[in-house]
Design a protein around this motif. Structure first.
Motif, PDB file in Angstrom:
ATOM      1  N   ILE A  64       0.758  -1.306   0.159  1.00  0.00           N
ATOM      2  CA  ILE A  64      -0.081   0.027   0.036  1.00  0.00           C
ATOM      3  C   ILE A  64       1.049   1.249  -0.242  1.00  0.00           C
ATOM      4  CG2 ILE A  64      -1.665   1.406   1.312  1.00  0.00           C
ATOM      5  CD1 ILE A  64      -2.812  -1.285   2.330  1.00  0.00           C
ATOM      6  N   VAL A  65       2.160   1.349   0.648  1.00  0.00           N
ATOM      7  CA  VAL A  65       2.916   2.279   0.633  1.00  0.00           C
ATOM      8  C   VAL A  65       3.787   2.227  -0.603  1.00  0.00           C
ATOM      9  CG1 VAL A  65       4.948   3.251   1.899  1.00  0.00           C
ATOM     10  CG2 VAL A  65       3.117   2.578   3.500  1.00  0.00           C
ATOM     11  N   ALA A  66       4.142   1.225  -1.020  1.00  0.00           N
ATOM     12  CA  ALA A  66       5.196   1.087  -2.008  1.00  0.00           C
ATOM     13  C   ALA A  66       4.742   1.526  -3.202  1.00  0.00           C
ATOM     14  CB  ALA A  66       5.986  -0.136  -2.111  1.00  0.00           C
ATOM     15  N   VAL A  67       3.433   1.024  -3.857  1.00  0.00           N
ATOM     16  CA  VAL A  67       3.105   1.082  -5.032  1.00  0.00           C
ATOM     17  C   VAL A  67       2.823   2.378  -5.604  1.00  0.00           C
ATOM     18  CG1 VAL A  67       0.854   0.434  -6.545  1.00  0.00           C
ATOM     19  CG2 VAL A  67       2.173  -1.228  -5.208  1.00  0.00           C
ATOM     20  N   PRO A  68       1.950   3.427  -4.613  1.00  0.00           N
ATOM     21  CA  PRO A  68       1.668   4.514  -5.214  1.00  0.00           C
ATOM     22  C   PRO A  68       2.754   5.504  -5.401  1.00  0.00           C
ATOM     23  CG  PRO A  68       0.277   4.285  -3.339  1.00  0.00           C
ATOM     24  CD  PRO A  68       1.277   3.101  -3.700  1.00  0.00           C
ATOM     25  N   LEU A  69       3.829   5.141  -4.305  1.00  0.00           N
ATOM     26  CA  LEU A  69       5.284   5.878  -4.369  1.00  0.00           C
ATOM     27  C   LEU A  69       5.929   5.388  -5.467  1.00  0.00           C
ATOM     28  CD1 LEU A  69       6.418   6.020  -0.770  1.00  0.00           C
ATOM     29  CD2 LEU A  69       5.655   7.807  -1.930  1.00  0.00           C
ATOM     30  N   SER A  70       6.152   4.244  -5.841  1.00  0.00           N
ATOM     31  CA  SER A  70       6.839   3.898  -7.052  1.00  0.00           C
ATOM     32  C   SER A  70       6.283   4.310  -8.225  1.00  0.00           C
ATOM     33  CB  SER A  70       7.108   2.382  -7.111  1.00  0.00           C
ATOM     34  OG  SER A  70       5.730   1.613  -7.114  1.00  0.00           O
ATOM     35  N   PHE A  71       4.992   4.237  -8.520  1.00  0.00           N
ATOM     36  CA  PHE A  71       4.290   4.767  -9.556  1.00  0.00           C
ATOM     37  C   PHE A  71       4.474   6.342  -9.887  1.00  0.00           C
ATOM     38  CE2 PHE A  71       0.532   6.656 -11.842  1.00  0.00           C
ATOM     39  CZ  PHE A  71       0.626   6.002 -12.862  1.00  0.00           C
ATOM     40  N   TYR A  72       4.569   7.021  -8.689  1.00  0.00           N
ATOM     41  CA  TYR A  72       4.700   8.532  -9.108  1.00  0.00           C
ATOM     42  C   TYR A  72       6.094   8.784  -9.567  1.00  0.00           C
ATOM     43  CZ  TYR A  72       5.428  13.243  -7.478  1.00  0.00           C
ATOM     44  OH  TYR A  72       5.974  14.557  -7.224  1.00  0.00           O
ATOM     45  N   PHE A  73       7.135   7.861  -8.517  1.00  0.00           N
ATOM     46  CA  PHE A  73       8.529   8.493  -8.813  1.00  0.00           C
ATOM     47  C   PHE A  73       8.977   7.906 -10.495  1.00  0.00           C
ATOM     48  CE2 PHE A  73       8.853   9.101  -4.400  1.00  0.00           C
ATOM     49  CZ  PHE A  73       9.343  10.321  -4.263  1.00  0.00           C
ATOM     50  N   MET A  74       8.165   6.741 -10.900  1.00  0.00           N
ATOM     51  CA  MET A  74       8.632   6.140 -11.981  1.00  0.00           C
ATOM     52  C   MET A  74       8.148   7.078 -13.084  1.00  0.00           C
ATOM     53  SD  MET A  74      10.540   3.451 -11.862  1.00  0.00           S
ATOM     54  CE  MET A  74      10.576   2.643 -13.323  1.00  0.00           C
ATOM     55  N   ASN A  75       6.904   7.732 -12.962  1.00  0.00           N
ATOM     56  CA  ASN A  75       6.063   8.503 -13.895  1.00  0.00           C
ATOM     57  C   ASN A  75       6.965   9.696 -14.235  1.00  0.00           C
ATOM     58  OD1 ASN A  75       4.099   7.315 -15.255  1.00  0.00           O
ATOM     59  ND2 ASN A  75       2.777   7.833 -13.817  1.00  0.00           N
ATOM     60  N   HIS A  76       7.716  10.238 -13.087  1.00  0.00           N
ATOM     61  CA  HIS A  76       8.394  11.600 -13.203  1.00  0.00           C
ATOM     62  C   HIS A  76       9.784  11.136 -13.708  1.00  0.00           C
ATOM     63  CE1 HIS A  76       5.774  14.486 -11.415  1.00  0.00           C
ATOM     64  NE2 HIS A  76       5.415  13.648 -10.539  1.00  0.00           N
ATOM     65  N   TRP A  77      10.352  10.092 -13.403  1.00  0.00           N
ATOM     66  CA  TRP A  77      11.742   9.644 -14.140  1.00  0.00           C
ATOM     67  C   TRP A  77      11.554   9.436 -15.638  1.00  0.00           C
ATOM     68  CZ3 TRP A  77      13.626   4.434 -14.983  1.00  0.00           C
ATOM     69  CH2 TRP A  77      15.116   4.342 -15.705  1.00  0.00           C
ATOM     70  N   LEU A  78      10.372   8.607 -15.969  1.00  0.00           N
ATOM     71  CA  LEU A  78      10.175   8.415 -17.319  1.00  0.00           C
ATOM     72  C   LEU A  78       9.810   9.721 -18.273  1.00  0.00           C
ATOM     73  CD1 LEU A  78       8.365   4.896 -17.041  1.00  0.00           C
ATOM     74  CD2 LEU A  78      10.775   5.407 -17.916  1.00  0.00           C
ATOM     75  N   ALA A  79       9.287  10.599 -17.459  1.00  0.00           N
ATOM     76  CA  ALA A  79       8.864  11.966 -18.339  1.00  0.00           C
ATOM     77  C   ALA A  79       9.830  12.574 -18.569  1.00  0.00           C
ATOM     78  CB  ALA A  79       7.802  12.686 -17.138  1.00  0.00           C
ATOM     79  N   ASN A  80      11.143  12.246 -17.950  1.00  0.00           N
ATOM     80  CA  ASN A  80      12.414  12.945 -18.773  1.00  0.00           C
ATOM     81  C   ASN A  80      12.940  12.793 -19.937  1.00  0.00           C
ATOM     82  OD1 ASN A  80      12.328  14.675 -16.430  1.00  0.00           O
ATOM     83  ND2 ASN A  80      13.579  13.437 -15.268  1.00  0.00           N
TER      84      ASN A  80
END
Length: 126
Positions: A64-80
């Motif tokens: 519950i903690v890891a999935v939203p955080l990883s989704f958020y950070f992966m989206n921002h990392w891939l947006a670059n």
């Protein structure tokens, strides 16, 4: 690619060893409780559920903690990147299912072993 796969398998194996050690410790500290429950008629399935629900609860909370955080950070990392792929929900669902499955397999071995042990030996020891 092969080196990353080998390292990933090694990391998963080491984490399963740690989980197995924690399950062993938990079963050893609750040996008298398990013996009393077996004398009172608990089945191996009941004891398995008793011992594994704590671990599954911890894994669910971590997901519950890891999935939203990883989704958020992966989206921002891939947006670059100019050419990037979108993240799908099934990627995270498969990772969560894999984590739950590995937890169940790792803890089940120790829980079933504790459930099949003789209650007489566990109640006699100090």
């Amino acid at each position: 690619m092969a080196a990353a796969a080998i390292i990933a398998v090694l990391i998963i194996f080491i984490s399963c060893l740690g989980l197995f050690g924690l399950a062993t410790y938990m079963a050893e500290t609750r040996i008298k409780e398990i013996g009393v429950r077996k004398v009172l008629g608990a089945s191996v399935v009941n004891l398995w559920g008793l011992l594994s629900k704590d671990f599954l609860g911890l894994v669910v909370v971590s997901l519950i903690v890891a999935v939203p955080l990883s989704f958020y950070f992966m989206n921002h990392w891939l947006a670059n990147y100019n050419y990037h792929s979108d993240l799908s929900w099934w990627i995270f669902a498969m990772a969560a299912a894999g984590a739950l499955l590995l937890t169940i397999i790792t803890v089940s071995f120790q829980a079933i072993r504790a459930g099949l042990a003789s209650p007489v030996k566990s109640l006699r020891m100090d």
